[in-house]
Write a protein that holds these residues in place. Structure first.
Motif, short mmCIF file in Angstrom:
data_model
loop_
_atom_site.label_atom_id
_atom_site.label_comp_id
_atom_site.label_asym_id
_atom_site.label_seq_id
_atom_site.Cartn_x
_atom_site.Cartn_y
_atom_site.Cartn_z
N ARG A 242 -20.84 -13.05 0.95
CA ARG A 242 -20.18 -12.70 -0.46
C ARG A 242 -21.34 -12.13 -1.33
NH1 ARG A 242 -18.01 -18.84 -0.87
NH2 ARG A 242 -17.35 -19.07 0.88
N LYS B 179 -13.64 4.38 1.84
CA LYS B 179 -13.61 3.01 2.38
C LYS B 179 -15.09 2.15 2.39
CE LYS B 179 -9.17 3.67 3.36
NZ LYS B 179 -8.60 3.35 2.07
N TYR B 180 -14.98 0.90 1.92
CA TYR B 180 -16.16 0.25 2.10
C TYR B 180 -15.87 -1.11 2.43
CZ TYR B 180 -15.39 -0.44 -2.83
OH TYR B 180 -15.01 -0.90 -4.18
N PRO B 181 -16.83 -2.23 2.99
CA PRO B 181 -16.27 -3.30 3.31
C PRO B 181 -15.77 -4.38 1.96
CG PRO B 181 -18.71 -3.16 3.57
CD PRO B 181 -18.16 -1.63 2.99
N PRO B 182 -14.86 -5.21 2.24
CA PRO B 182 -14.36 -5.87 1.26
C PRO B 182 -15.04 -7.11 0.61
CG PRO B 182 -13.30 -6.66 3.20
CD PRO B 182 -14.34 -5.56 3.73
N THR C 56 -17.54 -7.59 -1.72
CA THR C 56 -17.90 -7.57 -3.13
C THR C 56 -16.74 -7.80 -4.07
OG1 THR C 56 -17.56 -5.18 -3.41
CG2 THR C 56 -19.88 -5.81 -2.92
N ARG C 57 -17.18 -8.77 -5.24
CA ARG C 57 -16.28 -9.18 -5.93
C ARG C 57 -16.89 -8.69 -7.50
NH1 ARG C 57 -14.34 -9.94 -1.96
NH2 ARG C 57 -13.43 -11.82 -1.06
N VAL D 170 -9.50 0.82 -1.32
CA VAL D 170 -10.83 0.97 -0.62
C VAL D 170 -11.20 0.17 0.68
CG1 VAL D 170 -12.16 1.78 -2.50
CG2 VAL D 170 -11.83 -0.71 -2.11
N HIS D 171 -10.03 -0.54 0.89
CA HIS D 171 -10.17 -1.59 2.32
C HIS D 171 -8.94 -1.36 3.19
CE1 HIS D 171 -13.24 -3.27 -0.19
NE2 HIS D 171 -12.63 -3.96 -1.02
N LYS E 45 -9.59 -10.88 -0.99
CA LYS E 45 -10.27 -10.43 -2.26
C LYS E 45 -9.44 -10.50 -3.47
CE LYS E 45 -12.97 -6.24 -3.89
NZ LYS E 45 -13.53 -5.32 -3.50
N LEU F 68 -10.10 -12.56 -6.99
CA LEU F 68 -10.14 -12.07 -8.23
C LEU F 68 -9.24 -12.72 -9.32
CD1 LEU F 68 -10.75 -8.38 -6.78
CD2 LEU F 68 -12.46 -9.52 -8.05
N VAL G 44 -14.88 -16.32 -8.65
CA VAL G 44 -14.81 -15.33 -7.28
C VAL G 44 -15.49 -15.80 -6.03
CG1 VAL G 44 -14.73 -13.14 -8.81
CG2 VAL G 44 -16.75 -13.87 -8.06
N TYR H 207 -14.03 -19.48 -2.92
CA TYR H 207 -13.37 -19.56 -1.56
C TYR H 207 -13.99 -20.15 -0.34
CZ TYR H 207 -15.84 -15.11 -0.41
OH TYR H 207 -16.67 -14.29 -0.18
#
Lengths: 158, 669
Positions: A17, A40-43, A45-46, B115-116, B125, B129, B665, B668
């Motif tokens: 995370r 595209k990048y890995p999910p 980050t927040r 982006v995913h 995600k 958020l 955030v 979870y």
């Protein structure tokens, strides 16, 4: 393909995370650009939006780690390009001190990162997040000493 | 419509959460129904809905209706970037009668669905958020935007066709305009051209009337040979310093008679003439070109004998007589002006073909750039409009090489947009003036535009040769007696499928457009961004093409990207209209994100004071407390993060709000 991990390994793979503090004028826009360009990048980050990387209080970073973040990414404008003239330099100063503090707490240096990403560098957002996720994933979950976390939470509870 | 309403929520914050599908932009990747159900389960949430397009009128009405019926006092909209629709939804809140800042936007499009690829992870995600936003929004305080008056004057930087058109449009609307140009004359690149495509009307004939209107317009203050050196302030209230380089000629006294030029002790010019790209020579005292505006001569201190030795006979002063316009002691001066808005029209530079040595520019005398040929065929140019080789002979065959410094991985990857058309124009003019055989070497012919394709058709009929293929090299090596004394262009003809060698007398390199060399310095000064290639970055590529991310700063013409004259003029008009629209609102609303000191907690340590670049923080010796001047504060929050006792708070970015967001955030499982 011998290198390919099994499906089970993929589903069980540790997903770090990462809390990202992006400044409103450069890095947040760059992340928007990465989106409009469908990079595209890995999910993992927040993003928390702040007006300037200079607004990133070291407490935010500590709070994130105390609440389960495995990594923290700070994004600001390039040196000389700060929307507020020099907020990013202040961020850099604090970042250098913070790194020493985090090292003392036993937090690996790969878990905290400051990057200068301009509004035009959507691809850099992608590259930095890819790289950071990879490195933090290799480190595994952040293991804070139990009392370190409690001390911190007591501290910010004031 | 899928919805979950829980009217029994009993807390100070009654939150409504709205998840936008954005067609399939979001809903294609994020399971919006599950996000909405999740949101409904969060503490404080009274209603959670998903809707196809939240920004549409029905979407907005939905929020407004819920605010009334469900007595909502906090709203979370999970949709696109807040930079796009935050203002839209803030207006919805205002219309519904609650404070506009009781809103939190969640970016689940640019930062998530786009982006995913993994739908599960993207949905997770989005939920995180949304949770963070719900927790944060409960803490939001009512805020008011600040209103400050807008100064009605406008600064236009750059005196090319874009800057000229913008300045005239604004001045005709009665606004005071300051037009600043670095060169001694306005006109820019357009003044150097001979004809313009596709109409073939002469550039000077259509440009010079506009140039003279600029000089004579009662609302335009024209400063040539001047540069902006400092910009301070904010939208509506910029303070700008402009440096005037010394011309050594007093503007108000010089009448442009040019008798000093004739009288100069140099009988012939010895210095390469900048306006003719070094194809002719000028004297130390010169007028850049006959129709220069303003019609004031310039003295170049690097070549003038008086400046070098102080022992010149000063025949120029004699010739000037009792007008006394020449002043060798003139100094650089600085003007400070106040303007509300600024338009940057700083243009482009052409690609330096020496960077591509295989085309032999600088080695082979008869390899020219397209801009040099513009000067050669211009009646006011160095040869009086005769297209001749360096030895004075008229060329019998000419090769035009397209895409020099464009569409090339080794130099610039972008298409410069204008080169195909100007190459066609040059091909036509070369044939018209000399009757030479003309060969165009192109990668693709790009002629979109009104009347452009028709112009290409016309050239095909005129008997100009078109060879599809990027040129490999231009050499003077003769492989056959017919190539003796010629320049040989070697290229693969990709339509015929073999390599050709074409001997010609003259080669014209269709050089591409590049950002100005100092574009980075300029954009820093004006606090705007550049795209990665160095062109100024617009606020939105489609919907805000002349705005920047800095309010009150607009861009027009080729500084934003390669552009032909019609597009530059259209942009200049658009930039002027944007500036006028802003000026006519009379007041600008500033975000209320300012910081303030909690006096009872301030320890008076003064550590915040040096952190503020705007000198907004002062210290009272009486109360031993710091205080922040809200008018000067720009709302970066650097002092807030730096305060050791936590006694500074920033509106909308209070510590507690950000802590809630961080913890939200991360909450979870």
């Amino acid at each position: 393909m011998p290198d390919r991990p099994s499906d089970a390994a993929i589903t069980q793979q540790f997903e770090p995370r990462i809390v990202a503090f992006f400044c409103n004028w450069c890095t947040y826009l760059a992340a928007d650009l990465a989106g409009t360009s469908r990079m595209k990048y890995p999910p993992n980050t927040r993003v928390v939006r702040v007006m300037c990387s200079g607004r990133v209080d070291p407490q935010f970073v500590l709070d994130a780690f105390a609440h389960g973040a495995d990594g923290v990414l700070i994004g600001g404008c390039h040196p000389g390009d700060c929307h507020y003239q020099e907020g990013n330099y202040k961020a850099l100063r604090r970042f250098e001190l913070l790194k020493r503090l985090l090292a003392d707490l036993g937090i690996e240096k790969e878990r905290i990162r400051l990057e200068w990403i301009s509004a035009a560098e959507g691809d850099k957002v992608r590259a930095v997040i890819n790289d950071m996720v990879k490195k933090v994933r290799a480190l595994g979950p952040l293991k804070l000493e139990r009392d370190a976390k409690d001390v911190w939470l007591a501290e910010v509870a004031v | 419509m899928p919805e979950t309403i829980n009217p029994s929520v009993d807390s100070h914050a009654r939150v409504g959460v709205y998840i936008c599908h954005c067609g399939t932009n979001i809903a294609g990747t994020v399971d919006v129904k599950s996000v909405s159900e999740f949101a409904a389960s969060l503490p404080g949430v009274v209603v959670a809905r998903e809707y196809k397009y939240m920004c549409s009128d029905p979407g907005q009405a939905l929020v407004q209706q819920d605010i009334h019926e469900q007595k909502l006092n906090r709203i979370v909209v999970a949709a696109c970037s807040p930079l796009l629709h935050e203002p839209t939804f803030r207006r919805v809140l205002s219309r519904a009668g609650i404070n506009a800042f009781f809103l939190q936007m969640v970016n689940i499009r640019e930062h998530d669905s786009w982006v995913h690829l993994d739908k599960g992870a993207a949905t997770q995600k989005a939920k995180d958020l949304v949770r963070a936003a719900v927790r944060r929004v409960s803490l939001h305080k009512p805020l008011q935007k600040r209103q400050v008056p807008i100064h009605p004057s406008v600064l236009v930087v750059g005196g090319g066709i874009a800057g000229i058109h913008a300045a005239l449009t604004l001045a005709d609307a009665g606004k005071q305009v300051y037009l600043v140009e670095r060169q001694p004359t306005i006109g820019g690149h357009m003044a150097m051209f001979d004809k313009t495509f596709p109409t073939l009307d002469c550039a000077a004939c259509i440009l010079t009337p506009k140039m003279t209107s600029v000089a004579s317009h009662p609302h335009i203050r024209l400063w040539t040979y001047s540069e902006v050196v400092q910009v301070e302030g904010y939208v509506g209230n910029y303070k700008v310093k402009i440096k005037h380089k010394p011309r050594y000629v007093i503007d108000d006294l010089c009448i442009g008679c040019q008798e000093c030029i004739a009288a100069c002790v140099y009988k012939e010019g010895k210095t390469p003439d900048e306006f003719n790209l070094g194809l002719s020579k000028r004297k130390p005292v010169y007028l850049p070109f006959p129709q220069a505006v303003p019609q004031k001569v310039v003295i170049d201190p690097d070549t003038c004998i008086e400046f070098k030795s102080g022992k010149c006979k000063k025949t120029c002063i004699e010739a000037c007589g009792d007008r006394h316009a020449i002043d060798f002691k003139q100094q650089e001066s600085v003007d400070e002006i106040e303007v509300g808005t600024m338009i940057l029209a700083t243009g482009f530079k052409t690609f330096d073909p020496k960077r591509n040595p295989s085309y032999g520019y600088g080695r082979h005398a008869n390899v020219y750039t397209s801009l040099e040929v513009e000067r050669l065929i211009n009646a006011a140019g160095p040869t009086g409009g005769e297209l001749v080789l360096r030895d004075g002979q008229t060329p019998k065959s000419v090769g035009i090489i397209h895409c020099v410094g464009s569409r090339d991985r080794n130099t610039n990857r972008w298409c410069s947009k204008v080169c195909c058309m100007y190459s066609l124009k040059l091909a036509h003019l070369v044939r018209e003036r000399t009757g030479a055989e003309v060969f165009n070497f192109y990668i693709d012919m790009r002629t979109p535009g009104k009347g452009y394709e028709e112009f290409y058709d016309r050239l095909l009929d005129e008997g100009v040769h078109f060879i599809r293929g990027r040129v490999a090299e231009v050499s003077d090596f003769a492989a056959h007696p017919s190539e003796e004394g010629k320049l040989v262009i070697r290229a693969e003809d990709t339509l015929a499928g073999f390599v050709r060698r074409i001997p010609v007398d003259m080669v014209i390199l269709a050089v591409g457009l590049e950002p100005q060399a100092d574009a980075q310095d300029v954009r820093r000064m004006f606090n705007i961004s550049c795209a990665s290639e160095g062109w100024f970055l617009e606020r939105h590529p489609k919907l805000a093409p002349v705005s920047t991310f800095t309010e009150g700063v607009y861009i027009a013409g080729a500084c934003q990207g390669p552009k032909d004259i019609p597009d530059s003029v259209a942009q200049a008009g658009a930039a002027a209209a944007e500036a006028l629209a802003l000026i006519d609102t009379q007041f600008v609303e500033l975000e209320p994100y300012t910081a303030s000191i909690l006096e009872e907690e301030c320890s008076g340590c003064k550590s915040c004071i040096p952190l503020c670049p705007y000198h907004a923080i002062s210290f009272s010796d009486e109360s031993k407390k710091a205080s922040i001047n809200e008018v000067l504060c720009k709302g970066c929050g650097t002092c807030v993060a730096g305060c050791p006792s936590g006694s500074i708070k920033q509106n909308f970015f209070e510590d507690e709000e950000i802590f809630e967001e961080i913890e939200g955030v991360l909450a979870y499982a």
